[in-house]
Scaffold this motif. Structure first.
Motif, PDB file in Angstrom:
ATOM      1  N   ASP A   1      -7.123   1.738  -5.993  1.00 34.13           N
ATOM      2  CA  ASP A   1      -7.312   2.451  -4.727  1.00 34.13           C
ATOM      3  C   ASP A   1      -7.794   1.482  -3.649  1.00 34.13           C
ATOM      4  O   ASP A   1      -8.538   0.531  -3.920  1.00 34.13           O
ATOM      5  CB  ASP A   1      -8.334   3.580  -4.901  1.00 34.13           C
ATOM      6  N   VAL A   2      -7.381   1.740  -2.427  1.00 34.19           N
ATOM      7  CA  VAL A   2      -7.678   0.859  -1.306  1.00 34.19           C
ATOM      8  C   VAL A   2      -8.996   1.271  -0.656  1.00 34.19           C
ATOM      9  O   VAL A   2      -9.270   2.460  -0.454  1.00 34.19           O
ATOM     10  CB  VAL A   2      -6.541   0.905  -0.262  1.00 34.19           C
ATOM     11  N   SER A   3      -9.819   0.268  -0.324  1.00 38.46           N
ATOM     12  CA  SER A   3     -11.036   0.508   0.457  1.00 38.46           C
ATOM     13  C   SER A   3     -10.895  -0.173   1.814  1.00 38.46           C
ATOM     14  O   SER A   3     -10.024  -1.020   2.021  1.00 38.46           O
ATOM     15  CB  SER A   3     -12.264  -0.017  -0.283  1.00 38.46           C
ATOM     16  N   ALA A   4     -11.789   0.191   2.739  1.00 43.44           N
ATOM     17  CA  ALA A   4     -11.628  -0.206   4.144  1.00 43.44           C
ATOM     18  C   ALA A   4     -11.723  -1.707   4.363  1.00 43.44           C
ATOM     19  O   ALA A   4     -11.125  -2.238   5.308  1.00 43.44           O
ATOM     20  CB  ALA A   4     -12.685   0.507   4.990  1.00 43.44           C
TER      21      ALA A   4
ATOM     22  N   ASP B   1       0.844  -1.198   0.000  1.00 40.21           N
ATOM     23  CA  ASP B   1       0.000   0.000   0.000  1.00 40.21           C
ATOM     24  C   ASP B   1       0.876   1.242   0.000  1.00 40.21           C
ATOM     25  O   ASP B   1       1.894   1.298   0.710  1.00 40.21           O
ATOM     26  CB  ASP B   1      -0.916   0.022   1.226  1.00 40.21           C
ATOM     27  N   TRP B   2       0.472   2.217  -0.785  1.00 37.58           N
ATOM     28  CA  TRP B   2       1.189   3.487  -0.896  1.00 37.58           C
ATOM     29  C   TRP B   2       0.242   4.588  -0.438  1.00 37.58           C
ATOM     30  O   TRP B   2      -0.747   4.879  -1.110  1.00 37.58           O
ATOM     31  CB  TRP B   2       1.627   3.721  -2.330  1.00 37.58           C
ATOM     32  N   THR B   3       0.550   5.179   0.701  1.00 40.87           N
ATOM     33  CA  THR B   3      -0.274   6.249   1.242  1.00 40.87           C
ATOM     34  C   THR B   3       0.364   7.585   0.887  1.00 40.87           C
ATOM     35  O   THR B   3       1.472   7.895   1.347  1.00 40.87           O
ATOM     36  CB  THR B   3      -0.409   6.130   2.767  1.00 40.87           C
ATOM     37  N   MET B   4      -0.298   8.364   0.018  1.00 37.41           N
ATOM     38  CA  MET B   4       0.204   9.683  -0.358  1.00 37.41           C
ATOM     39  C   MET B   4      -0.324  10.691   0.666  1.00 37.41           C
ATOM     40  O   MET B   4      -1.507  11.034   0.664  1.00 37.41           O
ATOM     41  CB  MET B   4      -0.231  10.048  -1.770  1.00 37.41           C
ATOM     42  N   SER B   5       0.576  11.157   1.504  1.00 40.20           N
ATOM     43  CA  SER B   5       0.183  11.992   2.634  1.00 40.20           C
ATOM     44  C   SER B   5      -0.419  13.318   2.207  1.00 40.20           C
ATOM     45  O   SER B   5      -1.233  13.901   2.936  1.00 40.20           O
ATOM     46  CB  SER B   5       1.398  12.240   3.541  1.00 40.20           C
ATOM     47  N   ASP B   6      -0.048  13.822   1.029  1.00 35.30           N
ATOM     48  CA  ASP B   6      -0.538  15.121   0.584  1.00 35.30           C
ATOM     49  C   ASP B   6      -1.719  15.004  -0.366  1.00 35.30           C
ATOM     50  O   ASP B   6      -2.265  16.009  -0.816  1.00 35.30           O
ATOM     51  CB  ASP B   6       0.582  15.927  -0.071  1.00 35.30           C
ATOM     52  N   LEU B   7      -2.138  13.781  -0.692  1.00 33.01           N
ATOM     53  CA  LEU B   7      -3.255  13.594  -1.623  1.00 33.01           C
ATOM     54  C   LEU B   7      -4.455  12.926  -0.972  1.00 33.01           C
ATOM     55  O   LEU B   7      -5.478  12.739  -1.622  1.00 33.01           O
ATOM     56  CB  LEU B   7      -2.813  12.747  -2.823  1.00 33.01           C
ATOM     57  N   ASP B   8      -4.321  12.540   0.283  1.00 39.44           N
ATOM     58  CA  ASP B   8      -5.383  11.808   0.971  1.00 39.44           C
ATOM     59  C   ASP B   8      -5.802  10.603   0.133  1.00 39.44           C
ATOM     60  O   ASP B   8      -6.976  10.374  -0.142  1.00 39.44           O
ATOM     61  CB  ASP B   8      -6.584  12.728   1.230  1.00 39.44           C
ATOM     62  N   LEU B   9      -4.782   9.834  -0.281  1.00 35.10           N
ATOM     63  CA  LEU B   9      -5.011   8.717  -1.185  1.00 35.10           C
ATOM     64  C   LEU B   9      -4.168   7.528  -0.756  1.00 35.10           C
ATOM     65  O   LEU B   9      -2.992   7.678  -0.418  1.00 35.10           O
ATOM     66  CB  LEU B   9      -4.639   9.120  -2.625  1.00 35.10           C
ATOM     67  N   VAL B  10      -4.772   6.341  -0.764  1.00 35.48           N
ATOM     68  CA  VAL B  10      -4.038   5.097  -0.536  1.00 35.48           C
ATOM     69  C   VAL B  10      -4.222   4.228  -1.772  1.00 35.48           C
ATOM     70  O   VAL B  10      -5.356   3.902  -2.161  1.00 35.48           O
ATOM     71  CB  VAL B  10      -4.536   4.349   0.716  1.00 35.48           C
ATOM     72  N   HIS B  11      -3.119   3.877  -2.408  1.00 34.32           N
ATOM     73  CA  HIS B  11      -3.144   3.097  -3.645  1.00 34.32           C
ATOM     74  C   HIS B  11      -2.384   1.797  -3.404  1.00 34.32           C
ATOM     75  O   HIS B  11      -1.323   1.802  -2.780  1.00 34.32           O
ATOM     76  CB  HIS B  11      -2.492   3.897  -4.781  1.00 34.32           C
ATOM     77  N   ARG B  12      -2.937   0.719  -3.881  1.00 30.42           N
ATOM     78  CA  ARG B  12      -2.342  -0.603  -3.640  1.00 30.42           C
ATOM     79  C   ARG B  12      -1.748  -1.161  -4.922  1.00 30.42           C
ATOM     80  O   ARG B  12      -2.347  -1.058  -6.006  1.00 30.42           O
ATOM     81  CB  ARG B  12      -3.396  -1.561  -3.098  1.00 30.42           C
ATOM     82  N   THR B  13      -0.554  -1.752  -4.798  1.00 30.03           N
ATOM     83  CA  THR B  13       0.030  -2.536  -5.886  1.00 30.03           C
ATOM     84  C   THR B  13       0.069  -3.988  -5.449  1.00 30.03           C
ATOM     85  O   THR B  13       0.420  -4.302  -4.304  1.00 30.03           O
ATOM     86  CB  THR B  13       1.446  -2.067  -6.243  1.00 30.03           C
ATOM     87  N   GLN B  14      -0.270  -4.872  -6.375  1.00 26.70           N
ATOM     88  CA  GLN B  14      -0.287  -6.299  -6.067  1.00 26.70           C
ATOM     89  C   GLN B  14       0.357  -7.045  -7.229  1.00 26.70           C
ATOM     90  O   GLN B  14      -0.095  -6.949  -8.378  1.00 26.70           O
ATOM     91  CB  GLN B  14      -1.727  -6.783  -5.847  1.00 26.70           C
TER      92      GLN B  14
END
Length: 631
Positions: free
Chosen positions: A565-568, A542-555
């Motif tokens: 994008d990551v969901s809960a 998971d890549w959490t972009m602190s300035d974009l309020d975004l969590v993106h996952r690579t698998q």
């Protein structure tokens, strides 16, 4: 076999026949190319900050001479026209800088400053062009920039005319067609290495200039080798008829997606009765599939948009200009110019479809199509950049794909294995060479090139085959009306004789890489995964972009890197990295070291950091020096 630089009798005869057959008495283009001339850049050399020459228009001075037998006379004429450089007045308040790069830069005077259209490829050439304008028209600030489309020769020099600070402050808006950034980035990143390597052939940047070398690329002299840059547009043009006022200048836009570029637009200046056709109508038959590689363009929609240009704007325009070549003046003249260009693309499209629906395949159609007399008689429909031959094949590819329908071609051997079998069936390399020399003497150069290609791919160390192939390519180049065909042939000859030149021009501009969205960034990384090596890998990050309020996952699974994008409700990853968007780009593109960013506290880690090291181990490096004329 001829020595390097000599002209075979068949090519000399062909070029002499062209000289007699073509309407060289029509010199209106020369009058138009010189009209409005104010001053040239003297000397015509542009250097970068390190003192390296990135552009040299003086190197084309040899074109002032009569056409030699080593150049097709029609291409010589076109190259002479493209080499005319300097600052020109198009109409009141509109000026062009021509001959300082592959493309033109246009300057439109506004109330307080100037609007720059298409600032060339390199920061250095764009800055030199703007300085030339300011020397003769005054030191006016740049108060707007327009990118007509998403090819690098129309935006790469933007930092030579403005700054990110002026753009961010609103002092210099940048207008571009919708989708500009997406397409500009994808073309230069996804397949950028391969396109860049082939562009070395297409534009002949490494060739010596002269009657036996590079004379031009048909669309312009060649590509500059300075620093490409990019500033993201601030205003999207989304629909035809959209009107914007920039520094007091009223501009109406016509969207033309899918023509010469996936994201492109024409525009009309109603208060100056001037029409800019971007790269949709220039003084050549353009590419439907550029030889460096690209998505196949749509000649059907191209033709329809030119009809729309005629109907919306032609009767209200006194001058037509474009981002290459020279303007056309007079309502009647520009209307006919647009109509012939429209008919050119429409004819190629319709006749190719007519023939393929009768069962003909691309290579057959390309050999059989002839242009109507009125099209063939116009200089600006000649194939100096695109060609009837490869455009027809592109149309076939667009509709039918690579497979011609004959099962014999459905599963052919790849080039090297096919070449070995061809040479064996033809009696061995010695017999092929003997017959090839006879065909060379008879002037059947296309056949010589084909059969010698088998010998070279079967045995790349065969010096005799390489030498004869180099001579063959050279002759084919000497006889080519098309500038890019000439460059391809002469570059092939050069590399057979001297080895690879690699990729002379920059393909990895930091500004373009920085413009990648998060989606595009991970797409670009996915293209580098060594699939077989990663078959058994299973890595989730998971890549959490602190300035974009975004969590993106690579698998990474089954050799494929997917991302989303990551969901809960998703399961936990192997590791999470939290960092800024800028540091994400820098780390994944190699500009910064991830371990150092972690040590400096710019990146925080939660989980097994070794998973990133494992992922990086599966990345393959592209090769900007891959072989083209040898296996």
């Amino acid at each position: 076999m001829t020595g390097q630089g000599d002209v075979s009798g068949s090519v000399r005869t062909q070029n002499e026949e062209a000289t007699r057959a073509l309407p060289f008495g029509d010199d209106q283009d020369f009058a138009d190319a010189r009209r409005g001339f104010i001053a040239a850049l003297e000397p015509g050399v542009v250097e970068n900050a390190a003192g390296d020459v990135v552009w040299d228009s003086d190197g084309y001075a040899f074109l002032d001479a009569e056409c030699p037998p080593t150049v097709h006379p029609s291409l010589w004429r076109q190259s002479k026209l493209c080499a005319i450089q300097g600052l020109f007045e198009v109409t009141e308040g509109i000026y062009q800088i021509r001959g300082l790069d592959l493309s033109n830069m246009t300057v439109v005077e506004g109330d307080t400053g100037v609007i720059v259209i298409d600032p060339l490829i390199s920061r250095e050439t764009a800055a030199a062009g703007l300085a030339l304008y300011r020397t003769h028209r005054g030191d006016r600030p740049v108060t707007g920039v327009i990118y007509s489309h998403s090819h690098i020769d129309h935006f790469g020099g933007v930092k030579g005319v403005t700054t990110p600070e002026d753009v961010a402050a609103g002092r210099c808006p940048i207008l571009a067609p919708a989708g500009f950034v997406e397409h500009a980035v994808e073309e230069n990143v996804y397949a950028g290495t391969a396109m860049g390597r082939r562009a070395a052939y297409m534009y002949g940047a490494a060739l010596g200039r002269g009657p036996k070398g590079a004379v031009g690329a048909g669309l312009g002299p060649t590509t500059s080798t300075g620093t490409p840059t990019l500033i993201t547009p601030t205003t999207d043009i989304t629909h035809t008829g959209q009107t914007e006022i920039v520094d007091g200048v009223r501009i109406e836009f016509q969207m033309t997606p899918g023509t010469e570029a996936p994201s492109e637009m024409n525009f009309y200046f109603p208060d100056r009765r001037a029409l800019c056709m971007a790269e949709n109508a220039t003084h050549t038959l353009h590419n439907l599939l550029t030889l460096r590689g690209a998505l196949v363009r749509d000649p059907h929609v191209w033709s329809k948009y030119l009809t729309e240009s005629i109907n919306r704007y032609a009767a209200q325009a006194d001058v037509l200009f474009a981002s290459h070549h020279w303007p056309t003046w007079g309502t009647e003249n520009l209307t006919e110019f647009l109509a012939l260009q429209r008919d050119l693309y429409g004819y190629l499209h319709d006749q190719t479809l007519r023939a393929l629906n009768k069962g003909a395949v691309g290579i057959e159609i390309a050999e059989s199509i002839e242009l109507p007399p009125a099209l063939a008689a116009a200089w600006h429909t000649h194939g100096y950049y695109g060609s009837v031959s490869h455009n027809v094949k592109a149309i076939y590819q667009r509709y039918m794909g690579w497979f011609e329908g004959n099962p014999a071609t459905l599963w052919e051997h790849p080039p090297t294995e096919s070449a070995k079998r061809h040479v064996d069936f033809m009696g061995g390399a010695e017999q092929v060479l003997k017959k090839a020399r006879d065909s060379f003497a008879a002037g059947d150069l296309r056949w010589v090139a084909q059969v010698l290609n088998y010998v070279i791919f079967a045995d790349p160390g065969n010096r005799e085959a390489r030498a004869l192939q180099a001579d063959t390519f050279e002759q084919l180049g000497y006889g080519s009306e098309n500038g890019t065909w000439r460059n391809f042939f002469l570059m092939g000859a050069y590399e057979l004789r001297n080895g690879s030149v690699g990729t002379p021009t920059a393909t990895d501009a930091p500004d373009i890489a920085a413009a990648l969205t998060v989606e595009q960034l991970f797409d670009a990384i996915a293209l580098r995964i060594d699939g077989p090596k990663a078959w058994s890998a299973d890595i989730t990050i998971d890549w959490t972009m602190s300035d974009l309020d975004l969590v993106h996952r690579t698998q990474l699974r089954n050799g494929v890197l997917v991302h989303y994008d990551v969901s809960a409700d998703m399961p936990a990853p192997d590791v999470t990295f939290t960092l800024s968007d800028a540091d994400l780009h820098a780390a994944l593109l190699g500009a910064k070291d991830m371990q150092q960013l972690i040590a400096d506290g710019a990146v925080t880690v939660d989980g097994d950091v070794s998973k990133l090291i494992e992922l990086v181990g599966y990345l393959d490096a592209p090769d900007p020096d891959f072989a083209i004329v040898t296996p």
